[in-house]
Design a protein around this motif. Structure first.
Motif, PDB file in Angstrom:
ATOM      1  N   PRO A 213      -3.990  21.464 -25.517  1.00  0.00           N
ATOM      2  CA  PRO A 213      -4.935  22.460 -26.030  1.00  0.00           C
ATOM      3  C   PRO A 213      -4.232  23.582 -26.789  1.00  0.00           C
ATOM      4  O   PRO A 213      -3.020  23.783 -26.667  1.00  0.00           O
ATOM      5  N   GLU A 214      -5.028  24.320 -27.556  1.00  0.00           N
ATOM      6  CA  GLU A 214      -4.557  25.551 -28.180  1.00  0.00           C
ATOM      7  C   GLU A 214      -4.958  26.777 -27.354  1.00  0.00           C
ATOM      8  O   GLU A 214      -4.291  27.812 -27.418  1.00  0.00           O
ATOM      9  N   PHE A 215      -6.068  26.659 -26.621  1.00  0.00           N
ATOM     10  CA  PHE A 215      -6.635  27.805 -25.902  1.00  0.00           C
ATOM     11  C   PHE A 215      -6.930  27.403 -24.464  1.00  0.00           C
ATOM     12  O   PHE A 215      -7.564  26.369 -24.221  1.00  0.00           O
ATOM     13  N   ILE A 216      -6.443  28.196 -23.509  1.00  0.00           N
ATOM     14  CA  ILE A 216      -6.679  27.921 -22.098  1.00  0.00           C
ATOM     15  C   ILE A 216      -7.320  29.145 -21.451  1.00  0.00           C
ATOM     16  O   ILE A 216      -6.849  30.276 -21.606  1.00  0.00           O
ATOM     17  N   ILE A 217      -8.400  28.907 -20.717  1.00  0.00           N
ATOM     18  CA  ILE A 217      -9.057  29.950 -19.933  1.00  0.00           C
ATOM     19  C   ILE A 217      -8.548  29.861 -18.503  1.00  0.00           C
ATOM     20  O   ILE A 217      -8.668  28.805 -17.867  1.00  0.00           O
TER      21      ILE A 217
END
Length: 325
Positions: free
Chosen positions: A173-177
């Motif tokens: 991924p590019e974005f992790i929450i």
């Protein structure tokens, strides 16, 4: 810097149903008009009391809840009303690490099955490819590849959270929450997971949304901090500025409650009177005014809007009018 994720006017309401026929009697305003940009390669810290809408916002961003209103753009492209193929690509690029490292794993499956599930859903490679990829990801998060055949109950809490991180990373991924990923862990293990996330962010150029009740953790990991109260954003500021010179009375109260080891640095504790209002029937005007020591008649009538204040943005009539005491 360019924004990886652009959030514009996001709202999320849930119907309240009562009676034999479950008729709608009202709505819970879980998230109210959230607007923020998350810059590529940075960490946005998200703080606020329980029930303020932090996790609901996270689930909207990852696609678990559809927003009631608003727009989300990822890499410049809208994702709410996107075509199916674009939504699939976005689902790969936005991943989440859940709060409880045990309940988020299926106890009946060996961990390699849980980690590789995303790849299986997207039909990424055969069994040998999945096995090799799982081993690589386990090494990346500090676990031996031969642990892949073991079950969740065979791991400690910190190890299980590493497995949760591995499950998010395997989709590249590019974005992790990160939804309070350290709150269920011991303090020493918390530090290990935080250092792991910071290392992975540097190595993989990740962008993070880090949700936490612990302001000391946010100070350690965040580049920018967003403060929410009863579903709305009340302050956004660079982390250093927010911790050194908070603007909103609610932010000041949160920071005053943070334990400080040095007695000489401890300030006056700001105690908020009353309870968090109901999101079903929020008070008029500023929703914080029943608990705010700076509230006046304008605060009770008019809802403040998020406005720039130097490098920060704040939604507060008192700050706008220069009332600090």
């Amino acid at each position: 810097m360019n924004a990886l994720l652009e959030i514009r006017g996001i709202k999320k309401t849930f119907p309240v149903r009562k009676g034999l026929f479950q008729r709608v009697k009202g709505h819970v305003n879980a998230v109210r008009d959230v607007t923020v940009d998350i810059e590529r390669g940075t960490t946005l810290g998200l703080v606020g009391e329980s029930g303020c809408g932090k996790s609901t916002l996270a689930k909207v961003l990852v696609g678990l809840y559809p927003p009631s209103e608003g727009e989300i753009r990822f890499n410049g492209k809208p994702i709410i009303r996107a075509e199916a193929t674009e939504r699939i690509d976005t689902a790969r690029s936005i991943q989440i690490v859940f709060q409880d490292p045990y309940s988020s794993l299926d106890p009946r499956l060996p961990i390699w099955r849980s980690i590789a599930e995303g790849l299986s859903i997207h039909h990424e490679g055969d069994a040998s490819t999945l096995w090799r990829r799982v081993g690589e990801i386990l090494e990346l998060v500090g676990l031996p590849p031969n642990a892949a055949d073991r079950y969740p109950h065979e791991f400690s809490g910190g190890q299980r959270q590493r497995i949760g991180v591995a499950r998010a990373l395997i989709m590249d991924p590019e974005f992790i929450i990160c939804d309070e990923p350290t709150s269920a862990l011991d303090v020493s293990v918390q530090a290990q997971i935080l250092n792991l996330l910071k290392r992975l962010q540097e190595e993989l150029n990740l962008t993070l949304l880090f949700i936490s009740h612990n302001l000391s953790v946010i100070r350690h990991v965040a580049d920018k901090v967003m403060v929410m109260y009863l579903g709305a954003v009340v302050e956004i500021a660079p982390a250093r500025q927010l911790f050194n010179a908070p603007l909103h009375p609610y932010t000041r109260a949160l920071l005053s409650a943070t334990p400080i080891a040095d007695p000489k640095l401890r300030g006056r504790r700001i105690k908020l009177e009353g309870e968090l209002p109901s999101p079903i029937n929020p008070p008029p005007g500023c929703t914080f005014h029943p608990r705010c020591p700076l509230a006046n008649d304008r605060c009770k009538r008019e809802e403040p809007r998020l406005k720039p204040k130097g490098d920060a943005s704040v939604a507060c009539h008192a700050v706008e009018e220069g009332r600090t005491e």
